[in-house]
Design an enzyme around this catalytic site. Sequence first.
Site, PDB file in Angstrom:
ATOM      1  N   HIS A 168      -8.981  -3.794  -2.474  1.00 17.24           N
ATOM      2  CA  HIS A 168      -8.069  -2.997  -1.651  1.00 17.24           C
ATOM      3  C   HIS A 168      -8.523  -1.541  -1.588  1.00 17.24           C
ATOM      4  CE1 HIS A 168      -3.882  -2.048  -0.176  1.00 17.24           C
ATOM      5  NE2 HIS A 168      -4.256  -0.857  -0.605  1.00 17.24           N
ATOM      6  N   GLU A 169      -8.807  -0.945  -2.746  1.00 17.73           N
ATOM      7  CA  GLU A 169      -9.181   0.477  -2.775  1.00 17.73           C
ATOM      8  C   GLU A 169     -10.574   0.710  -2.182  1.00 17.73           C
ATOM      9  OE1 GLU A 169      -6.777   2.366  -3.170  1.00 17.73           O
ATOM     10  OE2 GLU A 169      -5.439   0.989  -4.191  1.00 17.73           O
ATOM     11  N   HIS A 197     -10.420   0.873   1.508  1.00 16.37           N
ATOM     12  CA  HIS A 197      -9.972   2.183   2.003  1.00 16.37           C
ATOM     13  C   HIS A 197     -11.154   3.114   2.264  1.00 16.37           C
ATOM     14  CE1 HIS A 197      -5.630   2.429   2.166  1.00 16.37           C
ATOM     15  NE2 HIS A 197      -5.492   1.889   0.972  1.00 16.37           N
ATOM     16  N   CYS A 249       0.843  -1.195   0.000  1.00 17.70           N
ATOM     17  CA  CYS A 249       0.000   0.000   0.000  1.00 17.70           C
ATOM     18  C   CYS A 249       0.878   1.245   0.000  1.00 17.70           C
ATOM     19  CB  CYS A 249      -0.895  -0.009   1.235  1.00 17.70           C
ATOM     20  SG  CYS A 249      -2.065   1.344   1.317  1.00 17.70           S
TER      21      CYS A 249
END
Length: 156
Positions: free
Chosen positions: A132-133, A136, A90
């Site tokens: 993953h994004e 966030h 990351c």
Amino acid sequence: MAVKKILQFGDNILKRSSRRVEKVDEELLKFAKDLKDTLYDGTGIGLAAPQIGVLKKVIFIDLRNETKPILLINPKIIKKIGKEDSVEGCLSYPGYEGIVVRPKKVIVVGKSLNWEDVEYTAEGLLAKAFCHEIDHLSGILYTDRAKKVYKIKEEE
């Protein structure tokens, strides 16, 4: 070029949930350019708005290969298929990687910068990048999901 500072591991903003975007306006268009410029200033393949201190549901992914870059507003995973271990890093936690279980395939919906409904079916690296994004945007870091996190050994 508007390259923004990428918030680092430990910053409380990274643990907060983002707000839905209600419309595309000049401010959002400018922000989208900042998000792209910031990603292209480094070596990552994805960036979420919270990583540059903006709590809006916007992500930008560019695998930097044959696939087109994707800017997605209010992204949501509507289907996950299969599971596999993957290595993730990351931009907000440089120098470290982790082993994370992610879906092999995902279907993601959201809005484009033209405020059109879009849908992506993604496998492999793109599926992992979406997961993953999008995490966030909910204040979830890969380290929260990792089986193991380790420091990357520097090559001599």
